[in-house]
Write a protein that holds these residues in place. Sequence first.
Motif, PDB file in Angstrom:
ATOM      1  N   VAL A 462       3.408  -8.967   2.051  1.00 61.24           N
ATOM      2  CA  VAL A 462       3.950  -8.401   3.293  1.00 61.24           C
ATOM      3  C   VAL A 462       5.201  -9.144   3.742  1.00 61.24           C
ATOM      4  O   VAL A 462       6.158  -8.522   4.229  1.00 61.24           O
ATOM      5  N   ASN A 463       5.212 -10.434   3.564  1.00 60.66           N
ATOM      6  CA  ASN A 463       6.270 -11.267   4.143  1.00 60.66           C
ATOM      7  C   ASN A 463       6.991 -12.022   3.034  1.00 60.66           C
ATOM      8  O   ASN A 463       6.428 -12.936   2.424  1.00 60.66           O
ATOM      9  N   GLY A 464       8.231 -11.650   2.757  1.00 62.18           N
ATOM     10  CA  GLY A 464       9.049 -12.406   1.815  1.00 62.18           C
ATOM     11  C   GLY A 464       9.750 -13.524   2.559  1.00 62.18           C
ATOM     12  O   GLY A 464      10.603 -13.267   3.416  1.00 62.18           O
ATOM     13  N   ALA A 465       9.395 -14.768   2.267  1.00 60.78           N
ATOM     14  CA  ALA A 465       9.897 -15.896   3.047  1.00 60.78           C
ATOM     15  C   ALA A 465      10.079 -17.115   2.162  1.00 60.78           C
ATOM     16  O   ALA A 465       9.503 -17.212   1.076  1.00 60.78           O
ATOM     17  N   ALA A 466      10.885 -18.047   2.648  1.00 60.04           N
ATOM     18  CA  ALA A 466      11.027 -19.342   1.979  1.00 60.04           C
ATOM     19  C   ALA A 466       9.793 -20.178   2.286  1.00 60.04           C
ATOM     20  O   ALA A 466       9.346 -20.241   3.432  1.00 60.04           O
ATOM     21  N   GLU A 467       9.230 -20.802   1.261  1.00 63.31           N
ATOM     22  CA  GLU A 467       8.028 -21.616   1.454  1.00 63.31           C
ATOM     23  C   GLU A 467       8.395 -23.090   1.574  1.00 63.31           C
ATOM     24  O   GLU A 467       9.362 -23.557   0.976  1.00 63.31           O
ATOM     25  N   PHE A 468       7.585 -23.789   2.350  1.00 65.11           N
ATOM     26  CA  PHE A 468       7.763 -25.228   2.564  1.00 65.11           C
ATOM     27  C   PHE A 468       6.525 -25.921   2.027  1.00 65.11           C
ATOM     28  O   PHE A 468       5.563 -26.179   2.736  1.00 65.11           O
ATOM     29  N   CYS A 469       6.533 -26.213   0.715  1.00 66.18           N
ATOM     30  CA  CYS A 469       5.324 -26.699   0.046  1.00 66.18           C
ATOM     31  C   CYS A 469       5.101 -28.197   0.211  1.00 66.18           C
ATOM     32  O   CYS A 469       4.114 -28.732  -0.301  1.00 66.18           O
ATOM     33  N   ARG A 487      -6.584 -23.343   1.389  1.00 65.30           N
ATOM     34  CA  ARG A 487      -6.068 -24.677   1.653  1.00 65.30           C
ATOM     35  C   ARG A 487      -4.849 -25.028   0.807  1.00 65.30           C
ATOM     36  O   ARG A 487      -4.088 -25.928   1.143  1.00 65.30           O
ATOM     37  N   THR A 488      -4.641 -24.334  -0.300  1.00 64.59           N
ATOM     38  CA  THR A 488      -3.511 -24.655  -1.182  1.00 64.59           C
ATOM     39  C   THR A 488      -2.242 -23.895  -0.811  1.00 64.59           C
ATOM     40  O   THR A 488      -1.197 -24.110  -1.420  1.00 64.59           O
ATOM     41  N   SER A 489      -2.328 -22.992   0.147  1.00 61.47           N
ATOM     42  CA  SER A 489      -1.155 -22.197   0.533  1.00 61.47           C
ATOM     43  C   SER A 489      -0.096 -23.087   1.169  1.00 61.47           C
ATOM     44  O   SER A 489      -0.406 -24.001   1.938  1.00 61.47           O
ATOM     45  N   CYS A 490       1.159 -22.797   0.839  1.00 64.36           N
ATOM     46  CA  CYS A 490       2.274 -23.535   1.442  1.00 64.36           C
ATOM     47  C   CYS A 490       2.581 -22.957   2.825  1.00 64.36           C
ATOM     48  O   CYS A 490       2.343 -21.778   3.093  1.00 64.36           O
ATOM     49  N   ALA A 491       3.117 -23.806   3.682  1.00 62.60           N
ATOM     50  CA  ALA A 491       3.636 -23.309   4.951  1.00 62.60           C
ATOM     51  C   ALA A 491       4.888 -22.485   4.656  1.00 62.60           C
ATOM     52  O   ALA A 491       5.665 -22.809   3.761  1.00 62.60           O
ATOM     53  N   TRP A 492       5.077 -21.400   5.396  1.00 65.10           N
ATOM     54  CA  TRP A 492       6.249 -20.559   5.187  1.00 65.10           C
ATOM     55  C   TRP A 492       7.194 -20.698   6.373  1.00 65.10           C
ATOM     56  O   TRP A 492       6.822 -21.181   7.432  1.00 65.10           O
ATOM     57  N   MET A 493       8.431 -20.285   6.165  1.00 64.50           N
ATOM     58  CA  MET A 493       9.480 -20.493   7.172  1.00 64.50           C
ATOM     59  C   MET A 493      10.076 -19.155   7.601  1.00 64.50           C
ATOM     60  O   MET A 493      10.266 -18.246   6.789  1.00 64.50           O
ATOM     61  N   ASP A 541      -1.944 -15.760   1.879  1.00 60.52           N
ATOM     62  CA  ASP A 541      -2.047 -14.993   0.628  1.00 60.52           C
ATOM     63  C   ASP A 541      -1.272 -13.682   0.692  1.00 60.52           C
ATOM     64  O   ASP A 541      -1.471 -12.799  -0.143  1.00 60.52           O
ATOM     65  N   LEU A 542      -0.371 -13.546   1.658  1.00 63.06           N
ATOM     66  CA  LEU A 542       0.448 -12.331   1.776  1.00 63.06           C
ATOM     67  C   LEU A 542       1.931 -12.673   1.832  1.00 63.06           C
ATOM     68  O   LEU A 542       2.746 -11.853   2.238  1.00 63.06           O
ATOM     69  N   VAL A 543       2.287 -13.911   1.422  1.00 59.61           N
ATOM     70  CA  VAL A 543       3.678 -14.354   1.463  1.00 59.61           C
ATOM     71  C   VAL A 543       4.282 -14.286   0.071  1.00 59.61           C
ATOM     72  O   VAL A 543       3.739 -14.853  -0.889  1.00 59.61           O
ATOM     73  N   TYR A 544       5.382 -13.594  -0.040  1.00 58.76           N
ATOM     74  CA  TYR A 544       6.150 -13.529  -1.281  1.00 58.76           C
ATOM     75  C   TYR A 544       7.210 -14.626  -1.210  1.00 58.76           C
ATOM     76  O   TYR A 544       8.095 -14.589  -0.349  1.00 58.76           O
ATOM     77  N   ALA A 545       7.115 -15.610  -2.082  1.00 59.54           N
ATOM     78  CA  ALA A 545       8.015 -16.768  -2.024  1.00 59.54           C
ATOM     79  C   ALA A 545       9.403 -16.387  -2.520  1.00 59.54           C
ATOM     80  O   ALA A 545       9.576 -15.999  -3.679  1.00 59.54           O
ATOM     81  N   LEU A 546      10.390 -16.483  -1.642  1.00 61.22           N
ATOM     82  CA  LEU A 546      11.767 -16.220  -2.030  1.00 61.22           C
ATOM     83  C   LEU A 546      12.296 -17.374  -2.861  1.00 61.22           C
ATOM     84  O   LEU A 546      11.934 -18.535  -2.645  1.00 61.22           O
ATOM     85  N   ASP A 547      13.166 -17.056  -3.786  1.00 59.58           N
ATOM     86  CA  ASP A 547      13.785 -18.087  -4.606  1.00 59.58           C
ATOM     87  C   ASP A 547      14.549 -19.063  -3.716  1.00 59.58           C
ATOM     88  O   ASP A 547      15.120 -18.684  -2.692  1.00 59.58           O
ATOM     89  N   GLU A 548      14.571 -20.332  -4.108  1.00 56.14           N
ATOM     90  CA  GLU A 548      15.179 -21.363  -3.270  1.00 56.14           C
ATOM     91  C   GLU A 548      16.673 -21.167  -3.070  1.00 56.14           C
ATOM     92  O   GLU A 548      17.273 -21.740  -2.153  1.00 56.14           O
ATOM     93  N   THR A 549      17.306 -20.345  -3.913  1.00 53.20           N
ATOM     94  CA  THR A 549      18.739 -20.091  -3.742  1.00 53.20           C
ATOM     95  C   THR A 549      19.020 -19.137  -2.587  1.00 53.20           C
ATOM     96  O   THR A 549      20.172 -18.992  -2.177  1.00 53.20           O
ATOM     97  N   TRP A 550      17.980 -18.499  -2.061  1.00 51.12           N
ATOM     98  CA  TRP A 550      18.198 -17.566  -0.961  1.00 51.12           C
ATOM     99  C   TRP A 550      18.466 -18.302   0.350  1.00 51.12           C
ATOM    100  O   TRP A 550      19.356 -17.927   1.112  1.00 51.12           O
TER     101      TRP A 550
END
Length: 611
Positions: A462-469, A487-493, A541-550
């Motif tokens: 649902v949410n394409g976002a940069a992750e803060f792992c 518990r293993t999910s990264c925080a998203w921004m 579990d609904l976050v699509y991790a954007l590439d770090e270049t974004w």
Amino acid sequence: MKSGVVSVNGVGISTTKRRWRGFVIAVLGLVFLSMLVPLVFLIGFHHAFHSSPSSSGSGFPSQQQTSLDDRAVGAYESHHYSNYNTMDPERVGKQDLGTSFHIGINGSITKGHPENHVDKNVQKASPERYNVNINSPMALNQGDESEVLCELRFGSYCLWRREYKVAIIDSMVKKLKDRLFVARAYFPSIAKLPAHEKLSKELKQNIQDFERMLTEATTDAELPPHVENKLLKMEAAIAKAKSIPVNCNNVDKKFRQLVDLTEDEANFHTKQSAFLYKLAVHTMPKSLHCLSMRLTVAHFQNPSVGLDDSVTEKFVDPDMYHYVMFSNNVLASSVAINSTVLHAKESKKLVFHVLTDRQNFFAMKLWFIRNTFKKASIQVLNFEDYNTIPGLSLSEEFRVTYQVAKLPKMHYKTNYISLFSHSHYFLPEIFKTLDKIVVLDDDVIVQQDLSALWRLNMGKMVNGAAEFCAVRLGQLDNYLGNINFNRTSCAWMSGLNVINLTSWRKLNLSEKFQTMVQEFRREGRLLEAAASRASLLTFQDLVYALDETWVRSGLGHEYGLDVQSFKNSAVLHYSGNMKPWLELGIPKYKSLWLKFINREDQFLSDCNVIP
């Protein structure tokens, strides 16, 4: 007499000798005890003096640290700019709207004070509500202790202070204060010695002269002439005082009193500086407030012309590229939109929806009618027309201090996590005809064409976002509450987010978010604090991790970034306290932001917005 005992006046001589022997032994015993007791006392005092946990590196026990004033360490890090125009110290300290996360090596986190995991002997700061802390304390290196404590307590103020540290000026005034400090310590002991009455009067006279000079002068330029001669006289008097044997306890006691007074003053000024810094970064600048007010007045003096039907149709056309922005800052939203349009290959397909509050609605509306952005279409909406909760809440920012795993101990890093506020969860209801949108924060600039975001295949996400792992949800379990989550999910921004509204509606995420908010509020938390926790969990579990270049974040906090390293990033996010429209913004990053301002607009000149 055969007994050998001679009697004189009826008293035996042997008896008299025994009495004298007992008296001598008693006297010697008293003398020995009179020497032993002070010796034991001095040895015990010396041991306690050097082994005291509060003793400083200079040999004197440092004063007990004064607990930090709530006004200086308010935990709220969110940038609600227009809400701080009437800010006062009590409000800053008592705001219960934000959070500081402090993550340790082992990831164990508990509620408490930001200093709990540093040193048990350190005086704790004033409590920040909804703080998260680690259980086990960590040993600090003596050289790093002050810097670590400063950053944990005052956040990015410490970075700003180090960056703008200037060379020592007015060295003569500081030297006079130092000599006055020493003379005051020796004077009480010298004054008690009748044999040195002349030196006592000399010290007293020099102390009075120095006090008079320092009362009238605060800089070297304000000092009277021949101050060097007075300094030499004082140093000569101090040298004489040091050469005279005095009671060290008296000098030591006086030195401690002066050290405590000096530390109190330094601590006060540190807290005051941190509070003023926090006030500066949370307050709408006068120039931007002027811009909003002048635009509002101008709007009512000359009602703006309505939009034509062709533009209105674009606002609901799902084939257009729809960007949504929550903002109450006219200039910031204008820069974000201008940078996006200038780098777009097809600007006519771009539609921007700016949601603002009632106070800034007419200013925003007039600004985007007066200023054109190529062929892009811009719609300004009053968020309060769609929301029963009064006011608009922007993305929430929270300071996170954590230890870098790959580096040696005591290497801490501070960053900011930016999350959706409760206002963002009305998006599916506001844009009912749209299937996909891109949400931009107003503290971003765009450096590349973003059309590729509309071709992303996010699947069921649902949410394409940069992750803060560097921070995972498992490290925040005590903070998030007793709710099942990965518990293993990264925080998203937030900052740049691609939102699939179709999947959002299908999963009913807005209702899920509101349910969690109500659960957190039943625990006694305020709306913004509850929304931040619910935001971390709603998209698990609904976050699509954007590439770090974004996205490249941290431009509002990190001084050490290499400008060349993020020139290839599509979006630059000024996450942190030092926003580019503030005077406290980091200079080397501000130039990237300033080049997207329309300098020809008359309102900007009238309000002195252009630096």
